[in-house]
Design an enzyme around this catalytic site. Structure first.
Site, mmCIF file in Angstrom:
data_model
loop_
_atom_site.group_PDB
_atom_site.id
_atom_site.type_symbol
_atom_site.label_atom_id
_atom_site.label_comp_id
_atom_site.label_asym_id
_atom_site.label_seq_id
_atom_site.Cartn_x
_atom_site.Cartn_y
_atom_site.Cartn_z
ATOM 1 N N HIS A 78 -6.143 31.240 12.978
ATOM 2 C CA HIS A 78 -7.594 31.114 13.078
ATOM 3 C C HIS A 78 -8.226 31.611 11.740
ATOM 4 C CE1 HIS A 78 -6.868 30.862 17.513
ATOM 5 N NE2 HIS A 78 -6.067 31.467 17.420
ATOM 6 N N SER B 188 -17.122 24.520 -15.193
ATOM 7 C CA SER B 188 -18.253 24.077 -14.654
ATOM 8 C C SER B 188 -19.369 23.786 -16.123
ATOM 9 C CB SER B 188 -18.851 25.350 -13.911
ATOM 10 O OG SER B 188 -20.423 25.271 -14.053
ATOM 11 N N LYS C 183 -16.558 29.737 -14.299
ATOM 12 C CA LYS C 183 -15.715 28.855 -13.278
ATOM 13 C C LYS C 183 -14.563 28.166 -13.598
ATOM 14 C CE LYS C 183 -17.537 27.562 -9.600
ATOM 15 N NZ LYS C 183 -18.524 26.763 -9.441
ATOM 16 N N GLU D 242 -9.324 19.709 -4.417
ATOM 17 C CA GLU D 242 -10.430 18.870 -3.773
ATOM 18 C C GLU D 242 -10.269 17.360 -3.512
ATOM 19 O OE1 GLU D 242 -14.010 21.755 -4.564
ATOM 20 O OE2 GLU D 242 -13.197 21.017 -6.486
ATOM 21 N N TYR E 155 -1.653 -17.128 12.504
ATOM 22 C CA TYR E 155 -2.263 -16.494 11.246
ATOM 23 C C TYR E 155 -3.849 -16.706 11.398
ATOM 24 C CZ TYR E 155 -4.151 -16.149 6.707
ATOM 25 O OH TYR E 155 -5.045 -15.471 5.440
HETATM 26 N N1 ARG Z 1 -5.066 -15.753 0.894
HETATM 27 C C1 ARG Z 1 -4.378 -15.894 1.925
HETATM 28 C C2 ARG Z 1 -4.145 -14.420 2.735
HETATM 29 O O1 ARG Z 1 -4.312 -13.524 1.947
HETATM 30 C C3 ARG Z 1 -3.149 -16.656 1.991
HETATM 31 C C4 ARG Z 1 -2.768 -17.256 3.648
HETATM 32 C C5 ARG Z 1 -3.717 -18.322 3.787
HETATM 33 N N2 ARG Z 1 -3.370 -18.910 4.807
HETATM 34 C C6 ARG Z 1 -4.125 -20.000 5.607
HETATM 35 N N3 ARG Z 1 -3.806 -20.323 6.599
HETATM 36 N N4 ARG Z 1 -5.393 -20.127 5.027
HETATM 37 O O2 ARG Z 1 -3.903 -14.187 3.750
#
Ligand code: ARG
Length: 456
Positions: free
Chosen positions: A155, A276, A282, A289, A316
């Site tokens: 504490h 400072s 200082k 920090e 993706y």
């Molecule tokens: N520039 C894209 C990324 O960073 C690469 C992959 C792109 N793929 C796609 N199906 N558009 O993720």
């Protein structure tokens, strides 16, 4: 030159092009992108999709593109959306239509995941080394000042005496856990996505195991859809970075306090402080920090990226392009901090006089209770007797050792003339000889255990 699309394709809003492009940051992945492409070309050749001559042309072309990038001679085109398209566009300019065979059976989806994994696989050793240097610096402090005793706090109130070495080692163990976590995460990171295509795998007989070996991966991603969607390795790295940042921040906070005039337990080397602009006296602990502050930024990268991931369907999505900037910034931030903190720790000087002055006798009240316990008194009863003694000493305005034996006896008959021997900080740390405690042999055992881990 665009790599795909038709002549009739509508032109895009330039502001959208800028938003969509990752080139300004992912150009940093060019070494990994070219390594990955060379390995992919070899895998295509092994699968009979490139003749030996074509392979040679592509590899030489990629190497020439790499040389241009290394020399800063590569001219990016406005149509280069990312590093992958930029490299392929330039390869096409250099070697002609045969360049068009490189992307056979591959997608930017498995390509980008591979590149980023390779980037982190290469960043790992430097982080590991930085942690090791920090542990070494803390160990050196512990060993050089093994018998130095300072107040320990709970504490932020003076609690019990500690060896300074125990404080140093407490931080070293935290960094040792970080090192262990890095090691454990590595095989998951070094799992190869390449050969997963856009999402459904590659239709050609690619030997992914050989590809993995060639690129230094330890395993092959077992599912193509998972391989292109998976950014666990990014989240996991950002967690590791956040955790290291947090440990650095807590070490920094201890030292900011300890280096203040109020504590005065350590003197920082002027190489790590600033003056400072206004107050000539200082010495500001800026390095510490900044270590404290940058933990916030690292934690931010982790939480921010987890939120990017949380609602994504399988496969993706362009959202995943947002993985790179936090990764690069976290790597750079860790490297910047780990380049400084070991030196700061190595050069700081503990101040025994100030530590001694802060070891007030009240911190030894527990020792009196333990004294009674060793004489068979139940701990709760002993605690009550000593609380009353502490109150009595405060009422008289004297330290515990100045109370006469008769007063001790009034509070418990088991007190004897040898009580003064327990009212000693050195005795207090030496009593704690169980594993992990503050006794000299226990601390030496810790030092040895840590040294052994560092030697592995
Ligand atoms: N520039 C894209 C990324 O960073 C690469 C992959 C792109 N793929 C796609 N199906 N558009 O993720």
């Amino acid at each position: 030159m665009r790599l795909w699309g038709t002549e009739e394709e509508p032109s895009r809003d330039p502001a959208f092009e800028r938003l969509n492009a990752s080139l300004p940051f992912d150009r940093r992945l060019y070494p990994q992108d070219i390594r990955g492409s060379i390995a992919w070309a070899r895998a295509l050749a092994r699968a009979g999709l490139l003749s030996p001559e074509e392979l040679e042309q592509i590899v030489a072309g990629l190497e020439a593109v790499r040389a241009e990038l290394e020399a800063g001679a590569f001219v990016f085109a406005p149509t280069d959306e990312d590093i992958h398209t930029a490299v392929e566009r330039r390869l096409t300019e250099r070697i002609g239509p045969v360049a068009g065979k490189l992307h056979t059976g591959r997608s930017r989806n498995d390509q980008v995941a591979t590149d980023l994994r390779l980037f982190l696989m290469e960043a790992w050793p430097a982080v590991e080394e930085g942690l090791r240097a920090l542990e070494e610096a803390l160990l050196a402090q512990a060993e050089a000042h093994l018998d130095l005793i300072m107040p320990g706090y709970t504490h932020l109130q003076r609690a019990q005496p500690l060896r300074y070495a125990q404080w140093c080692l407490a931080h070293a163990w935290a960094f040792e856990r970080d090192r262990e976590r890095l090691r454990q995460a590595y095989p998951r990171l070094a799992t190869l996505p390449l050969g997963s295509g856009a999402l459904a795998g590659t239709p050609f007989p690619i030997d992914r195991e050989a590809l993995a070996r060639e690129l230094g991966f330890v395993a092959v991603a077992p599912n193509s859809l998972d391989a292109v969607s998976d950014r666990d390795f990014v989240a996991e790295f950002l967690f590791l970075a956040a955790m290291i940042g947090l440990h650095l921040s807590r070490l920094a906070e201890d030292l900011i306090l300890f280096a203040s005039a109020e504590f005065g337990f350590v003197a920082l080397d002027p190489a790590y402080t600033t003056g400072s602009s206004l107050m000539p006296q200082k010495r500001n602990p800026d390095a510490l920090e900044l270590a404290r502050a940058k933990a916030g930024r690292l934690i931010g990268h982790l939480t921010g990226f987890l939120i990017v991931l949380k609602g994504l369907p399988s496969g993706y999505h362009k959202d995943l392009q947002e993985d790179k900037e936090p990764v690069f910034d976290a790597v750079d931030t860790l490297q910047a901090l780990l380049a400084v903190l070991p030196g700061l720790i190595r050069t700081m000087r503990p101040r025994p006089d100030r530590m001694r002055a802060a070891l007030e006798e009240a911190m030894l009240a527990t020792e009196l209770a333990d004294y009674l316990v060793r004489r068979g008194v139940p701990f709760r009863q002993a605690h009550r007797a000593v609380s009353a003694l502490v109150a009595e000493a405060a009422r008289r305005g004297v330290p515990l050792s100045a109370l006469p034996l008769s007063v001790y006896r009034q509070h418990h008959p088991a007190f004897d003339a040898d009580i003064l021997q327990v009212l000693d900080p050195t005795a207090a740390v030496e009593w704690r000889s169980a594993v992990g405690g503050t006794a000299r042999p226990a601390v030496q055992a810790q030092i040895q255990a840590l040294r052994e881990r560092l030697a592995r």
